[in-house]
Design a protein around this motif. Structure first.
Motif, short mmCIF file in Angstrom:
data_model
loop_
_atom_site.label_atom_id
_atom_site.label_comp_id
_atom_site.label_asym_id
_atom_site.label_seq_id
_atom_site.Cartn_x
_atom_site.Cartn_y
_atom_site.Cartn_z
N ILE A 32 -35.74 45.73 -20.74
CA ILE A 32 -36.27 44.59 -21.62
C ILE A 32 -37.67 45.64 -22.28
O ILE A 32 -38.58 45.78 -21.20
CB ILE A 32 -36.70 43.32 -20.89
CG1 ILE A 32 -35.54 42.66 -20.57
CG2 ILE A 32 -37.59 42.60 -22.00
CD1 ILE A 32 -35.77 41.27 -19.72
N VAL A 33 -37.85 45.84 -23.21
CA VAL A 33 -38.75 46.72 -23.77
C VAL A 33 -39.92 45.72 -24.54
O VAL A 33 -41.09 46.25 -24.62
CB VAL A 33 -38.45 47.80 -24.61
CG1 VAL A 33 -37.57 48.72 -23.90
CG2 VAL A 33 -37.57 47.16 -26.00
N SER A 34 -39.56 44.71 -24.84
CA SER A 34 -40.55 43.75 -25.54
C SER A 34 -40.04 42.31 -25.12
O SER A 34 -38.93 41.81 -25.37
CB SER A 34 -40.44 44.02 -27.01
OG SER A 34 -41.23 43.02 -27.68
N ALA A 35 -41.03 41.30 -24.69
CA ALA A 35 -40.95 40.22 -24.35
C ALA A 35 -42.22 39.34 -24.75
O ALA A 35 -43.44 39.45 -24.41
CB ALA A 35 -40.80 39.85 -22.74
N VAL A 36 -41.77 38.35 -25.66
CA VAL A 36 -42.97 37.09 -25.97
C VAL A 36 -42.14 36.02 -25.84
O VAL A 36 -40.84 35.85 -25.77
CB VAL A 36 -43.26 37.55 -27.49
CG1 VAL A 36 -44.12 38.57 -27.69
CG2 VAL A 36 -42.17 37.50 -28.51
N PRO A 37 -42.73 34.75 -25.59
CA PRO A 37 -41.91 33.55 -25.56
C PRO A 37 -41.08 33.44 -26.61
O PRO A 37 -41.46 33.38 -27.84
CB PRO A 37 -43.27 32.71 -25.14
CG PRO A 37 -44.30 33.43 -24.81
CD PRO A 37 -44.25 34.60 -25.35
N GLY A 38 -40.04 33.03 -26.57
CA GLY A 38 -38.96 32.82 -27.49
C GLY A 38 -38.12 33.95 -27.84
O GLY A 38 -37.06 34.04 -28.69
N ARG A 39 -38.38 35.47 -27.52
CA ARG A 39 -37.98 36.59 -27.97
C ARG A 39 -37.76 37.74 -26.95
O ARG A 39 -38.87 37.94 -26.35
CB ARG A 39 -38.76 37.01 -29.40
CG ARG A 39 -37.76 38.09 -29.86
CD ARG A 39 -38.78 38.47 -31.25
NE ARG A 39 -37.96 39.56 -31.67
CZ ARG A 39 -38.33 40.57 -31.58
NH1 ARG A 39 -39.34 41.02 -30.65
NH2 ARG A 39 -37.96 41.59 -32.11
N ASP A 73 -35.11 29.39 -26.70
CA ASP A 73 -36.01 28.35 -26.90
C ASP A 73 -37.04 28.39 -25.57
O ASP A 73 -36.67 28.23 -24.37
CB ASP A 73 -35.47 27.09 -26.78
CG ASP A 73 -36.25 25.80 -26.95
OD1 ASP A 73 -37.37 26.13 -27.21
OD2 ASP A 73 -35.84 24.61 -26.92
N ALA A 74 -38.31 28.85 -25.76
CA ALA A 74 -39.12 28.88 -24.71
C ALA A 74 -39.58 27.76 -24.01
O ALA A 74 -40.04 27.58 -22.92
CB ALA A 74 -40.36 29.57 -25.20
N LYS A 75 -39.36 26.67 -24.66
CA LYS A 75 -39.76 25.10 -24.02
C LYS A 75 -38.54 25.03 -22.94
O LYS A 75 -38.92 24.36 -22.06
CB LYS A 75 -39.67 24.05 -24.99
CG LYS A 75 -40.86 24.16 -25.97
CD LYS A 75 -40.59 23.17 -27.09
CE LYS A 75 -41.63 23.44 -28.09
NZ LYS A 75 -41.62 22.78 -29.32
N VAL A 76 -37.38 25.54 -22.99
CA VAL A 76 -36.27 25.20 -21.97
C VAL A 76 -36.41 26.16 -20.76
O VAL A 76 -36.28 25.77 -19.54
CB VAL A 76 -34.83 25.23 -22.74
CG1 VAL A 76 -33.87 25.27 -21.54
CG2 VAL A 76 -34.63 24.37 -23.83
N ILE A 77 -36.68 27.18 -21.02
CA ILE A 77 -36.81 28.32 -19.88
C ILE A 77 -38.34 29.13 -20.06
O ILE A 77 -38.19 29.68 -21.07
CB ILE A 77 -35.42 29.39 -19.94
CG1 ILE A 77 -35.58 30.25 -18.67
CG2 ILE A 77 -35.57 29.94 -21.01
CD1 ILE A 77 -34.32 30.71 -18.33
#
Length: 147
Positions: A4-11, A55-59
């Motif tokens: 994982i090279v880029s992680a923002v909530p939802g993506r 969906d960042a609200k789910v996980i």
């Protein structure tokens, strides 16, 4: 190994050299959409990456990262016997352009140095080399210059 090279909530963006193969990328997309709460998965074989939207609200993000790493480890471990595809060689046009840019920079620096220190003939010769390299670069990108 961190994929994982880029992680923002939802993506999440996942990068691995084996993802340049469309079949491997599709298997990764299929396994992640089947095992994770992914809304959309998109492959970019040129960048050797897959983008996962969820969906960042789910996980929450940390849990999604851990679960994604586990799924990727299991999915890509089965392809460990396969050789990753070789990168395509740059086109001759881009290789010539690279050398033209390097030549232009080097000759410009030399020309300026000779102008400062005094040898006029060397200043003129390196100036013409700079002009030739610049013309090569402009010729290669002539279509995009007037866009």
């Amino acid at each position: 190994m961190k994929r994982i090279v880029s992680a923002v909530p939802g993506r999440l963006r996942v990068r691995d050299s084996r993802l340049s193969d469309r079949a491997v990328a599709q298997r990764v997309i299929d396994s992640t959409t089947r095992e994770l709460p992914v809304l959309e998965a998109r492959a970019n074989p040129a960048a050797c990456s897959v983008i996962l939207r969820y969906d960042a609200k789910v996980i929450p993000l940390p849990e999604m990262q851990q679960r994604t790493e586990a799924v990727l480890a299991a999915c890509l471990a089965s392809q460990s016997g396969e050789h990753p595809p070789r990168r395509r060689r740059r086109s001759a046009r881009l290789r010539v352009n690279r050398y033209a840019k390097i030549g232009a920079l080097a000759s410009l620096a030399a020309s300026l140095a000779f102008a400062y220190t005094g040898p006029k003939r060397l200043h003129i010769v390196t100036g013409w080399i700079f002009v030739a390299c610049l013309c090569a670069h402009l010729t290669i990108f002539r279509r995009t210059l007037v866009h």
